[in-house]
Write a protein that holds these residues in place. Structure first.
Motif, PDB file in Angstrom:
ATOM      1  N   UNK A 136       0.857  -1.177   0.000  1.00  0.00           N
ATOM      2  CA  UNK A 136       0.000   0.000   0.000  1.00  0.00           C
ATOM      3  C   UNK A 136       0.895   1.230   0.000  1.00  0.00           C
ATOM      4  N   UNK A 142      -7.842   6.544   1.919  1.00  0.00           N
ATOM      5  CA  UNK A 142      -8.829   5.485   1.706  1.00  0.00           C
ATOM      6  C   UNK A 142      -9.872   6.007   0.732  1.00  0.00           C
ATOM      7  N   UNK A 230     -15.807  -2.324  -0.509  1.00  0.00           N
ATOM      8  CA  UNK A 230     -16.361  -1.089   0.019  1.00  0.00           C
ATOM      9  C   UNK A 230     -15.338   0.022   0.152  1.00  0.00           C
ATOM     10  N   UNK A 231     -14.083  -0.370   0.173  1.00  0.00           N
ATOM     11  CA  UNK A 231     -13.031   0.617   0.276  1.00  0.00           C
ATOM     12  C   UNK A 231     -11.922   0.209  -0.672  1.00  0.00           C
ATOM     13  N   UNK A 233      -7.817   1.037  -1.906  1.00  0.00           N
ATOM     14  CA  UNK A 233      -6.568   1.653  -1.483  1.00  0.00           C
ATOM     15  C   UNK A 233      -5.601   1.615  -2.658  1.00  0.00           C
ATOM     16  N   UNK A 235      -2.190   0.724  -4.291  1.00  0.00           N
ATOM     17  CA  UNK A 235      -1.082  -0.201  -4.089  1.00  0.00           C
ATOM     18  C   UNK A 235      -0.098  -0.086  -5.235  1.00  0.00           C
TER      19      UNK A 235
END
Lengths: 535, 297, 426
Positions: A136, A142, A230-231, A233, A235
């Motif tokens: 990440x 987020x 739902x989220x 990130x 990477x």
């Protein structure tokens, strides 16, 4: 060969009468036939079904084996001869499937690098490497995510920090889109796209979990991924796998890892990328087994103790078991059943519990043996190299004598009493009569069990590991081998407790030990044949 | 069992000495063995009556007498002891009966028939079992996995599947044990029956099997005890707590990081030991009655 | 079947004994963590979804955890339509079964475990990272650190466990300042033992003795820049380690450290009032209280001149790398198991400090015992998770046992051990 021990004429006449009577009463022929047809019918139906499933999944070899086995069994039972096969087939079938297969499989594993780091297929390894090297981007935000779809293709709709809605898919980097509807911080509608329901997400979770949406045109900026739908990130991938050249490239250092043929991606300088995968390594494990430093050092010592332990265990349990069987085989003795009942208890109790109890009783300071039986003496039962050996033999005697007792009792029953009586009438003392007449007969049926008991104790990992863990260890030796370690427990330590699990190496050791025990046993069996022919 | 012999009270010194030389010393041996065999187990029993106590240092035996652990045993929804008990009975008795049958069939063939590979086969079945089973689980798991893909009812998480794995060991030493015993039954019995027109199956089932019942009883008992204390294979193949066996379940009581369940575990072990004890009582008549001597003579 | 029996028991022993060995050093394996609630918001999102999603999850848990998870599973299924099958497994068996079953496709989606398994799990490629996202901040720092291996977070932590000093307040009204004072107080109490710690005659117990070791400034490994262990640098062979070795020999001779007192015996002796102090974990507290002992939890007294830092073990849930239900599984973990409600429920059954900060604080406020352990846990360091630890524990323990027994020069034995361990790790 080995047939009747009684040849007296009256016994024979009795046999004849008895057999005749039984033959007259029983005429179950057709019932047996019906049973045979039913059982075989079911068996064949099952094997045909199994074969079909197997063929359907293109597992030709096993499928063929199933068909051949089914046919073979049917043939065995539907023709006149092959009587031995009829009696042996059921047991042998189970034996082949559940025991021989296991050995063959271990044999196969011995030629692979199966173990920690080489646990599965190359495909799995690549998958795991890719998963484990998704980093990440530090301090990245987020992104509240809504998964959408356009013409069957999944896309991410996320809210950027400034509140604008961005949409992107695997091939199209994130781009702002107008007209999206956001309710309570979640995107609920995106023009030109369908918002997927939770159920739909679940149906396509495989696809979703591999979806990476590039942040922008620059591939180094990273990509959005989601784990829960739902989220999302950002990477970056530390490694890139190139299928055509079968190489892994580290995007940070630029180093390239190739499949070196040893079950892992390696750089030119020999640095390995973990996890790797299982490959065939030929005789490597056997070479290591023989040259392994931590084995070679204490090898002689441990081998000698292994033989001593196995031999003494068999001898002590057999002598005690046989002695007790004789003592309690006298019909004049009262209450035999109660004695016998108590005697099988050690055998009936779960073994791991027994070992724990003994370890407690042998505690140097507080154990029952020292504190009660020896009035507070501090005898180091389990921590002195020689006493620990003695302790292990005592506990093994406790664990094993009921088995020998049962087996000897069973075998003694098969020896007609009048043989001894006859000998005693001829003036032999009871012990002589026993030694010269019953004992040889007994050995004929018991000897194979003794051999097998020897083999079992040769590999009695259980007891050694539970009671002493092989210890006490000689700390000066620098190798993790203790004074009660036998070959198998030493192998266990080398293959599993050391750096990592190494099933390949352990299998190679298993095979080698199997050969040692097998050879000894075959030699021993040859000697029992001589015994048998006494008969 | 044969009972006899004089009343001690009415014995003169001389007959006592005779009684002692012939019989009495056997009781002394018996007492010594009983002490040796039972005393670690007395610990366990004592621990089972001492809720919350540990096992290792029960030097004051029976300092506490409470049945609480036995009650607890049946009141743990996550650890259905009663179900384990029934499972163990089912698996144990089925596997044991199967082993006896398969073993007896094979022993009969080896004992009565002469065929190519007989000697080799006899040695082979014992040799196969000498393989150090350090790695057996991986292979057995994969095998049951593949079987389960085709017949889910006998694959993983199936008690029938577990019994089948146990039956893989039905031959082997037990066959040898029975083989030795079969050899002591005169072939003249078979011959006579055959002359009377009995087929091989009838000879085997109705004539030979009853004659070898002592060894069948021994093997049945050995098999049952084997299944009772086996837990590695069972723990890998059976997953649902309601399907597991006693050994697997009991081990959970003590293998958890905190060893607070010693007493409950001990209580469970005591109850588990009842199975082989009852079976032994039931079979003792066959094992030690000298039945063979009576019928063969 | 006879042979079988024996064969099977042999296997049993081998796995079982492995488990026992693990219990010995690993039972300490959990340490203080923190947890906090994060998920409510997302849980709502999931709840709005229609409750007929396909698929199902398989979770491996031990009996204690299974009970609590069953309730969570029911909620999850009601909300999402995804069935969760909780498979009860023996805790100590989970790691090995997971490693061997995941590649076959039979493994679970999620399993419960201890953080020190990570090295083995990661090297075998059987675990997938879990993205805690912002929720990571809701957990106690040490819990997340423990579940981080080579830069990736692999689990959702739920409990933290470490040892501390239990004190029988009737026998010793005050907490001791250091080791010497504790022994003095213990002797004044006039009990059979001044102080108890469970050891093993041949393997000692490096886990329980570790706080004393660190108080001599001899941590097992050096620390890398990011605060994690640098397992290439074995630090315990340094001068501090030698001091510790000398101390061990002294205490062994004085009889303060007694290898013949194992964990069970130590527990029993403490419970019957034979010692005022007992170095142990929260798992022994309930039994002591049931035995009527008024227990206080104190910091571990230092034997050297630095603070005594115990190891922390953190339990958590991890994801299979071969799971076909990643989405459902991470939803279940992050949005359900990670909630304060569940973390508190897990705490209530297991008695170990929750990893979620919110539940942690709550538990701390409610319960002195947990607070006591939590306070000590704040000093703790996660147990190393490298796969070579098996070998390290073995060498470490055997050498400690030899030193305590007085089998040779303590410093030489200690140096020999350091060399052997360094060789084993390479």
């Amino acid at each position: 060969m080995l047939t009747s021990t009684t040849t007296r004429a009256d016994a024979r006449a009795l046999d004849g009468r008895r057999a005749r009577r039984t033959a007259e009463t029983a005429s179950l022929g057709w019932k047996l036939l019906l049973l045979k047809i039913t059982v075989l019918g079911l068996l064949n139906a099952a094997s045909v079904y199994a074969a079909m499933v197997l063929f359907f999944n293109e597992r030709w070899l096993i499928g063929t084996l199933v068909v051949v086995t089914g046919a073979l069994i049917t043939w065995i039972y539907f023709q006149r001869g092959a009587l031995p096969a009829k009696y042996l087939a059921p047991g042998v079938t189970f034996l082949l499937i559940f025991q021989v297969f296991v050995i063959l499989y271990s044999g196969y594993v011995a030629f692979t690098n199966y173990g920690t780091g080489h646990n599965s297929t190359k495909e799995h390894a690549i998958h795991a490497i890719m998963l484990q090297t998704q980093d990440r981007v530090p301090d990245s935000p987020t992104y509240p995510l809504t998964v959408v779809e356009r013409s069957g293709e999944l896309a991410f709709a996320v809210t950027a920090q400034e509140g604008e809605v961005l949409v992107g898919s695997a091939d199209a980097p994130l781009e702002a889109i107008d007209g999206a509807l956001v309710e309570e911080g979640r995107i609920v509608d995106v023009p030109g796209h369908t918002v997927l329901s939770f159920t739909e997400l679940m149906e396509r979770q495989q696809e979703l979990s591999t979806l990476a949406v590039p942040l922008d045109e620059d591939p180094n900026a990273g990509a959005l991924r989601t784990q829960d739908g739902q989220r999302a990130y950002v990477y970056t991938s530390r490694f890139v796998y190139d299928e055509s050249s079968d190489t892994m490239t580290n995007t940070e250092s630029g180093e390239t890892y190739t499949d070196g043929g040893e079950g892992a991606f390696v750089t030119e300088s020999g640095e390995q990328l973990m996890p790797g995968w299982r490959v065939n390594v030929g005789l490597d494990n056997f070479v290591r087994a023989i040259t392994e430093e931590s084995i070679r050092g204490p090898l002689l010592y441990v081998t000698a103790w292994t033989f001593a332990f196995a031999f003494l265990s068999v001898a002590s349990t057999f002598v005690l078991g046989l002695f007790l069987a004789i003592v309690f085989n006298d019909p004049r003795m009262r209450s035999r059943r109660y004695y016998r009942l108590v005697m099988i208890l050690p055998y009936a109790f779960p073994g791991f519990l027994s070992a724990l109890v003994w370890a407690g009783m042998m505690n140097q300071e507080f154990g029952f043996i020292n504190s009660v039986l020896f009035g507070g003496a501090a005898i180091p039962w389990l921590s002195d190299p020689w006493l620990a050996k003695l302790s292990i033999l005592i506990v093994n005697l406790w664990l094993g004598f009921p088995y020998m007792f049962l087996v000897c009792t069973g075998a003694l029953q098969s020896i007609p009493e009048e043989l001894t009586e006859a000998a005693q009438m001829d003036g032999a003392r009871p012990f002589q009569a026993f030694r010269q007449i019953k004992f040889p007969l007994l050995l004929v049926s018991i000897a194979p069990l003794l051999i097998s008991s020897f083999a079992f104790n040769f590999n009695n990992f259980n007891l050694v590991y539970m009671l002493t863990g092989g210890g006490p260890r000689d700390i000066e030796a620098g190798i993790n081998v203790g004074s009660t370690d036998i070959l198998i427990s030493m192998v266990y330590k080398v293959a599993f407790v050391g750096a990592q699990s190494d099933y390949g190496l352990a299998s190679a050791f298993s095979i080698l030990i199997f050969f040692i025990v097998g050879t000894i046993s075959v030699i021993a069996f040859r000697r029992t044949r001589a015994l048998e022919e006494l008969n | 069992m044969g009972e006899s012999q004089p009343q001690r009270t009415s014995m003169s010194g001389r007959s006592f000495r005779r009684w002692f030389v012939q019989i009495g010393w056997r009781h002394l041996v018996g007492l010594a063995v009983v002490v040796f065999a039972a005393f670690p187990l007395v610990y366990v029993f004592s621990a089972s009556l001492n809720p919350g106590g540990t096992l290792i240092t029960a030097n004051t035996l029976f300092g506490n007498l409470s049945l609480q652990s036995y009650v607890d045993l049946f009141n743990r929804p996550q650890q259905p002891f009663a179900a384990w008990y029934l499972n163990t009975l089912f698996i144990g008795f089925t596997a044991s009966a199967g082993s006896v049958l398969l073993g007896a069939l094979a022993a009969y063939a080896f004992s009565r028939m002469r065929f190519t590979g007989r000697r080799l086969g006899l040695i082979g079945i014992v040799l196969v079992q000498m393989f150090p089973q350090l790695l057996a689980m991986v292979a057995i798991f994969l095998l049951m996995l593949s079987i389960g893909e085709i017949f889910p009812a006998i694959g993983l998480n199936s008690q029938i599947g577990l019994i089948m794995v146990y039956l893989g060991g039905a031959l082997g030493v037990n066959t040898y044990l029975m083989y030795g015993f079969f050899n002591t039954i005169p072939t003249s019995i078979d011959e006579a029956a055959r002359i009377d027109g009995a087929g091989h199956a009838r000879i085997f089932f109705t004539i030979i099997l009853p004659l070898v019942s002592p060894i069948l009883a021994v093997v049945a008992l050995l098999s049952l005890v084997a299944t009772l204390s086996e837990f590695v294979i069972a723990s890998v193949l059976l997953r649902d707590p309601e399907k597991q066996t006693l050994a697997v379940g009991l081990y959970q009581f003590i293998s958890q990081e905190t060893s607070q369940n010693w007493s409950v575990f001990a209580a469970g072990a005591v109850l588990a030991a009842i199975i082989p004890v009852v079976l032994f009582l039931a079979l003792q008549r066959y094992i030690v009655s000298g039945l063979v001597a009576g019928s063969v003579k | 079947m006879t042979v079988n029996t024996r064969r099977f028991t042999a296997m049993t022993a081998f796995l079982g004994a492995g488990a026992l060995a693990l219990t010995a050093c690993g039972s300490g394996g959990e340490s203080p963590g923190a947890a906090s609630a994060e998920p409510t918001e997302t849980a709502d999102a999931a709840q709005t979804a229609d409750a007929e999603a396909s698929g199902s999850l398989t979770v491996w848990a031990d009996a204690n955890r299974a009970e609590v998870l069953a309730d969570v599973a029911t909620d999850f299924e009601a909300d999402t339509g995804i069935a969760v099958e909780i498979v009860q497994q023996d805790f100590e068996e989970i790691r090995d079964q997971f490693v061997s079953q995941v590649p076959t496709g039979e493994g679970p989606d999620i399993a419960v475990g201890a953080h020190d398994w990570l090295g083995v799990l990661v090297d075998n490629g059987v675990v997938a990272p879990v993205e805690l996202g912002d929720a990571a901040e809701d957990f106690e720092q040490i819990a997340v650190d423990a579940w981080t291996y080579e830069g990736q977070t692999y689990g959702l932590p739920y409990s933290i466990e470490n040892i501390a000093l239990l004190r029988n307040t009737e026998l010793a009204p005050e907490a001791p300042a250091d080791f010497e004072e504790m022994i003095e107080m213990g002797e004044e109490a006039g009990t059979e033992y001044p102080f108890l710690v469970g050891l093993d005659p041949n393997e000692s117990d490096p886990y329980h003795l570790y706080p004393f070791q660190t108080s001599f400034g001899a941590p097992v490994f050096g620390t890398a820049d990011d605060g994690s262990y640098d397992s290439t640098e074995l630090a315990m062979g340094d001068a501090g380690g030698e001091d510790f070795a000398a101390w061990l020999a002294e205490q062994g001779e004085a009889g303060v450290l007694n290898l013949n007192i194992d964990g069970d015996l130590a527990q029993e002796s403490f419970n019957d009032g034979s010692a005022p102090f007992f170095l142990t974990g929260p798992w022994n507290v309930t039994a002591a209280q049931e035995a009527g002992i008024d227990v206080a939890v104190d910091p571990i007294p230092a034997a050297g001149d630095q603070p005594a830092q115990p190891f922390a073990g953190v339990q958590g849930f991890f994801l299979s790398s071969q799971s076909e239900n990643v989405l459902a599984a991470s939803n279940f973990l992050v949005n359900y198991v990670g909630t304060a409600e569940v973390q508190t429920a897990l705490y209530e059954t297991g008695g170990r400090a929750p990893a979620l900060s919110e539940s942690f604080e709550e538990a701390l406020g409610e319960d002195e015992i947990v607070a006591g352990f939590g306070e000590v846990g704040a000093e703790a360091v996660p147990m190393p998770a490298i796969p070579e630890m098996g070998a390290v524990w073995d060498d470490w323990g055997a050498s400690q046992a030899a030193i305590i027994k007085g089998d040779g020069d303590p410093v030489e034995l200690w140096q020999k051990m350091s060399e052997d361990i360094a060789a084993a790790i390479d």
